[in-house]
Design a protein around this motif. Structure first.
Motif, mmCIF file in Angstrom:
data_model
loop_
_atom_site.group_PDB
_atom_site.id
_atom_site.type_symbol
_atom_site.label_atom_id
_atom_site.label_comp_id
_atom_site.label_asym_id
_atom_site.label_seq_id
_atom_site.Cartn_x
_atom_site.Cartn_y
_atom_site.Cartn_z
ATOM 1 N N VAL A 23 0.848 -1.200 0.000
ATOM 2 C CA VAL A 23 0.000 0.000 0.000
ATOM 3 C C VAL A 23 0.878 1.241 0.000
ATOM 4 N N LYS A 24 0.529 2.200 -0.867
ATOM 5 C CA LYS A 24 1.164 3.515 -0.861
ATOM 6 C C LYS A 24 0.119 4.547 -1.232
ATOM 7 N N ALA A 39 -2.345 5.407 -4.666
ATOM 8 C CA ALA A 39 -1.517 5.022 -5.804
ATOM 9 C C ALA A 39 -1.386 3.508 -5.925
ATOM 10 N N VAL A 40 -1.139 2.842 -4.813
ATOM 11 C CA VAL A 40 -1.044 1.381 -4.755
ATOM 12 C C VAL A 40 -1.868 0.960 -3.554
ATOM 13 N N ASP A 41 -2.805 0.061 -3.760
ATOM 14 C CA ASP A 41 -3.743 -0.259 -2.675
ATOM 15 C C ASP A 41 -3.954 -1.764 -2.555
ATOM 16 N N GLY A 42 -3.047 -2.430 -1.860
ATOM 17 C CA GLY A 42 -3.202 -3.857 -1.581
ATOM 18 C C GLY A 42 -2.682 -4.778 -2.665
ATOM 19 N N VAL A 43 -1.615 -4.416 -3.339
ATOM 20 C CA VAL A 43 -1.051 -5.231 -4.411
ATOM 21 C C VAL A 43 -0.299 -6.419 -3.821
ATOM 22 N N SER A 78 2.199 0.285 4.049
ATOM 23 C CA SER A 78 2.065 -1.021 4.678
ATOM 24 C C SER A 78 2.317 -2.080 3.616
ATOM 25 N N GLY A 79 2.408 -3.308 4.069
ATOM 26 C CA GLY A 79 2.696 -4.411 3.162
ATOM 27 C C GLY A 79 4.099 -4.925 3.374
ATOM 28 N N GLU A 80 4.390 -6.004 2.699
ATOM 29 C CA GLU A 80 5.657 -6.693 2.919
ATOM 30 C C GLU A 80 6.308 -7.085 1.601
ATOM 31 N N LEU A 81 7.631 -6.943 1.551
ATOM 32 C CA LEU A 81 8.448 -7.418 0.433
ATOM 33 C C LEU A 81 9.391 -8.482 0.971
#
Length: 168
Positions: A23-24, A39-43, A78-81
């Motif tokens: 998420v961004k 811009a980015v929502d739950g990819v 949020s989110g993980e790489l």
């Protein structure tokens, strides 16, 4: 670890890259919480070792922001790489080590290359930044040129303007 050595930490079944709920959001107004661009929502997606992934979509849908998040040029909300089983930016995979193993290829190949550097110098530059000797970096640049079908004797000392778009 030797320069240019690829180490398969997670084994062949481990995805090379796992992106989870990335998420961004950008705040565009003065009021917090108002005027937000998602811009980015739950990819989420996985890239399996040896696989090529293409990201397509209409203008403004978040492709470039996603790429910048993957490179950690932007920090996700949020989110993980996870790269080869290790969380990006963790003590097990610090940013410097992660960036040695990933690269962003921009759409405009001419603008991505320094017009004052030869192809060999441009390719070797990244290796030099990471402490590789000049000779080893140039040898590796020549290896890479040959690996993509550009004969080093013909292309190593050319400047970007002297190559076609495909060669760049």
């Amino acid at each position: 670890m030797q320069p240019f050595e690829n180490v398969d930490i997670g084994g062949p079944a481990q995805p090379l890259l796992r992106v989870s709920k990335l998420v961004k959001h950008f705040h565009t107004g003065a009021r917090k919480g108002k005027d937000v661009v998602q811009a980015v929502d739950g990819v989420s997606f996985d890239v399996i070792k040896g696989e090529t992934l293409g990201v397509v979509g209409e203008s403004g849908c978040g492709k470039s922001t996603t790429a910048r998040l993957l490179m950690q040029l932007l920090t996700q909300d949020s989110g993980e790489l996870v790269f080869d089983g290790q969380e990006v930016g963790s003590s097990r995979l610090p940013m410097k080590e992660y960036r040695r193993q990933v690269q962003m290829v921009f759409q405009d190949s001419y603008a991505s290359l320094n017009p004052r550097m030869t192809m060999e110098e441009s390719i070797a530059f990244g290796q030099r930044v990471h402490g590789i000797s000049q000779k080893e970096a140039r040898d590796y640049a020549r290896y890479l040129l040959a690996h993509v079908g550009l004969e080093p004797g013909r292309f190593a000392h050319r400047y970007p303007h002297a190559l076609s778009g495909g060669q760049r």
